[in-house]
Design a protein around this motif. Sequence first.
Motif, PDB file in Angstrom:
ATOM      1  N   MET A 140      -5.509  41.769  39.208  1.00  0.00           N
ATOM      2  CA  MET A 140      -4.271  42.458  39.568  1.00  0.00           C
ATOM      3  C   MET A 140      -3.885  43.508  38.529  1.00  0.00           C
ATOM      4  N   TYR A 141      -4.142  43.225  37.264  1.00  0.00           N
ATOM      5  CA  TYR A 141      -3.880  44.232  36.230  1.00  0.00           C
ATOM      6  C   TYR A 141      -4.912  45.342  36.307  1.00  0.00           C
ATOM      7  N   GLY A 142      -6.132  44.972  36.644  1.00  0.00           N
ATOM      8  CA  GLY A 142      -7.177  45.973  36.803  1.00  0.00           C
ATOM      9  C   GLY A 142      -6.881  46.917  37.954  1.00  0.00           C
ATOM     10  N   LEU A 143      -6.247  46.396  39.007  1.00  0.00           N
ATOM     11  CA  LEU A 143      -5.834  47.232  40.137  1.00  0.00           C
ATOM     12  C   LEU A 143      -4.847  48.298  39.667  1.00  0.00           C
ATOM     13  N   GLU A 144      -3.869  47.888  38.868  1.00  0.00           N
ATOM     14  CA  GLU A 144      -2.866  48.835  38.370  1.00  0.00           C
ATOM     15  C   GLU A 144      -3.529  49.929  37.544  1.00  0.00           C
ATOM     16  N   ALA A 145      -4.497  49.544  36.713  1.00  0.00           N
ATOM     17  CA  ALA A 145      -5.196  50.524  35.879  1.00  0.00           C
ATOM     18  C   ALA A 145      -6.009  51.469  36.746  1.00  0.00           C
ATOM     19  N   TYR A 146      -6.634  50.938  37.800  1.00  0.00           N
ATOM     20  CA  TYR A 146      -7.441  51.778  38.695  1.00  0.00           C
ATOM     21  C   TYR A 146      -6.566  52.805  39.399  1.00  0.00           C
ATOM     22  N   ILE A 147      -5.404  52.373  39.889  1.00  0.00           N
ATOM     23  CA  ILE A 147      -4.500  53.283  40.595  1.00  0.00           C
ATOM     24  C   ILE A 147      -3.975  54.355  39.643  1.00  0.00           C
ATOM     25  N   GLU A 148      -3.658  53.940  38.433  1.00  0.00           N
ATOM     26  CA  GLU A 148      -3.157  54.895  37.441  1.00  0.00           C
ATOM     27  C   GLU A 148      -4.207  55.958  37.139  1.00  0.00           C
ATOM     28  N   GLU A 149      -5.466  55.531  37.099  1.00  0.00           N
ATOM     29  CA  GLU A 149      -6.552  56.453  36.764  1.00  0.00           C
ATOM     30  C   GLU A 149      -6.957  57.331  37.947  1.00  0.00           C
ATOM     31  N   ASN A 150      -6.937  56.761  39.175  1.00  0.00           N
ATOM     32  CA  ASN A 150      -7.477  57.465  40.341  1.00  0.00           C
ATOM     33  C   ASN A 150      -6.425  57.927  41.356  1.00  0.00           C
ATOM     34  N   GLY A 151      -5.236  57.394  41.240  1.00  0.00           N
ATOM     35  CA  GLY A 151      -4.178  57.802  42.155  1.00  0.00           C
ATOM     36  C   GLY A 151      -4.221  57.098  43.504  1.00  0.00           C
ATOM     37  N   HIS A 152      -5.111  56.147  43.669  1.00  0.00           N
ATOM     38  CA  HIS A 152      -5.219  55.384  44.923  1.00  0.00           C
ATOM     39  C   HIS A 152      -5.930  54.060  44.631  1.00  0.00           C
ATOM     40  N   ALA A 153      -5.968  53.185  45.645  1.00  0.00           N
ATOM     41  CA  ALA A 153      -6.592  51.866  45.472  1.00  0.00           C
ATOM     42  C   ALA A 153      -7.910  51.735  46.229  1.00  0.00           C
ATOM     43  N   ALA A 154      -8.378  52.839  46.822  1.00  0.00           N
ATOM     44  CA  ALA A 154      -9.590  52.776  47.660  1.00  0.00           C
ATOM     45  C   ALA A 154     -10.857  52.836  46.799  1.00  0.00           C
ATOM     46  N   SER A 155     -11.120  51.763  46.063  1.00  0.00           N
ATOM     47  CA  SER A 155     -12.319  51.681  45.229  1.00  0.00           C
ATOM     48  C   SER A 155     -13.562  51.584  46.110  1.00  0.00           C
ATOM     49  N   TRP A 156     -14.731  51.824  45.531  1.00  0.00           N
ATOM     50  CA  TRP A 156     -15.983  51.698  46.296  1.00  0.00           C
ATOM     51  C   TRP A 156     -16.096  50.301  46.886  1.00  0.00           C
ATOM     52  N   TYR A 157     -15.635  49.303  46.127  1.00  0.00           N
ATOM     53  CA  TYR A 157     -15.708  47.891  46.537  1.00  0.00           C
ATOM     54  C   TYR A 157     -14.898  47.680  47.814  1.00  0.00           C
ATOM     55  N   ALA A 158     -13.657  48.147  47.804  1.00  0.00           N
ATOM     56  CA  ALA A 158     -12.775  47.970  48.965  1.00  0.00           C
ATOM     57  C   ALA A 158     -13.289  48.726  50.178  1.00  0.00           C
ATOM     58  N   VAL A 159     -13.740  49.966  49.959  1.00  0.00           N
ATOM     59  CA  VAL A 159     -14.209  50.801  51.068  1.00  0.00           C
ATOM     60  C   VAL A 159     -15.486  50.221  51.681  1.00  0.00           C
ATOM     61  N   GLU A 160     -16.446  49.849  50.843  1.00  0.00           N
ATOM     62  CA  GLU A 160     -17.719  49.321  51.343  1.00  0.00           C
ATOM     63  C   GLU A 160     -17.521  48.047  52.146  1.00  0.00           C
ATOM     64  N   ILE A 161     -16.712  47.144  51.638  1.00  0.00           N
ATOM     65  CA  ILE A 161     -16.485  45.866  52.331  1.00  0.00           C
ATOM     66  C   ILE A 161     -15.823  46.092  53.688  1.00  0.00           C
ATOM     67  N   GLN A 162     -14.822  46.932  53.735  1.00  0.00           N
ATOM     68  CA  GLN A 162     -14.114  47.175  54.998  1.00  0.00           C
ATOM     69  C   GLN A 162     -14.999  47.885  56.014  1.00  0.00           C
ATOM     70  N   GLU A 163     -15.752  48.879  55.564  1.00  0.00           N
ATOM     71  CA  GLU A 163     -16.632  49.602  56.486  1.00  0.00           C
ATOM     72  C   GLU A 163     -17.715  48.685  57.040  1.00  0.00           C
ATOM     73  N   ASN A 164     -18.322  47.879  56.185  1.00  0.00           N
ATOM     74  CA  ASN A 164     -19.374  46.969  56.638  1.00  0.00           C
ATOM     75  C   ASN A 164     -18.822  45.871  57.540  1.00  0.00           C
ATOM     76  N   ALA A 165     -17.616  45.404  57.246  1.00  0.00           N
ATOM     77  CA  ALA A 165     -16.990  44.378  58.082  1.00  0.00           C
ATOM     78  C   ALA A 165     -16.688  44.919  59.475  1.00  0.00           C
ATOM     79  N   GLU A 166     -16.212  46.151  59.533  1.00  0.00           N
ATOM     80  CA  GLU A 166     -15.926  46.777  60.831  1.00  0.00           C
ATOM     81  C   GLU A 166     -17.203  46.954  61.635  1.00  0.00           C
TER      82      GLU A 166
END
Length: 238
Positions: free
Chosen positions: A204-230
């Motif tokens: 959860m803290y890593g999420l905050e750092a990722y958003i601060e650095e990238n401006g969004h939460a759509a990491s490769w991990y989140a995108v890949e899992i959702q696309e493959n699941a769909e």
Amino acid sequence: MKLLKVLFLLLTILILGGATFYTGNEYVKMKEKVEELESEKEEQLAEQQLELEIHQMKTYIDHIPEGYDVSGYDTWLHAKHVADYLYEDSEGRFDRNWGKFLALEAERKGIDPFLVYELLKVETGGMFDPETVGPETKYGHAYGLAQFMKNTGPWIAEMAGLPYDDEMLFDPYYSIQLSVTYLDFLYKEYEDWDYALTAYHRGMYGLEAYIEENGHAASWYAVEIQENAEQASLVAVE
């Protein structure tokens, strides 16, 4: 005399026609009754099969909470269908019993079972080895199918109403149940799968750092899992 013969013939035709009509009606009724009895018999057999399989599942999974149940035979059939797909997609690495359990757990929490499966695929590098040990980090190693660390496993187990022991992280059913519980918690926290999945991956803290650095939460991990699941969901229902 001729008139009598004609009347007799007509009467005979009417009687025979009525008998035929009566017999036809009786045949239709009898056929409907047989079909009804056969349908009831099939439903009874289906319910018995469901009860047997649930009982068998409870004998090989010793972590199921009290009162665990499924919502009916249709749900169980769906779980078996999902399990068959996961088994084939993983080339036999993801056991069918794991798949049924995953589908039922996901159903209970209202989560797409393919989302959980794709997460476990990424976490284990597609091998689905319950004995997987992740690389060493400053927080330690991650263990099992769902790659939980020893500092997070206990409180997620408590959230799931399960006992905890480090060795349990290597139990595939235990890992699956913890992963579904944690995903449910994260999604309720953020109401967004990009956030929830990135938090699962980075913390959860890593999420905050990722958003601060990238401006969004759509990491490769989140995108890949959702696309493959769909994609898996679309293929599985064909």
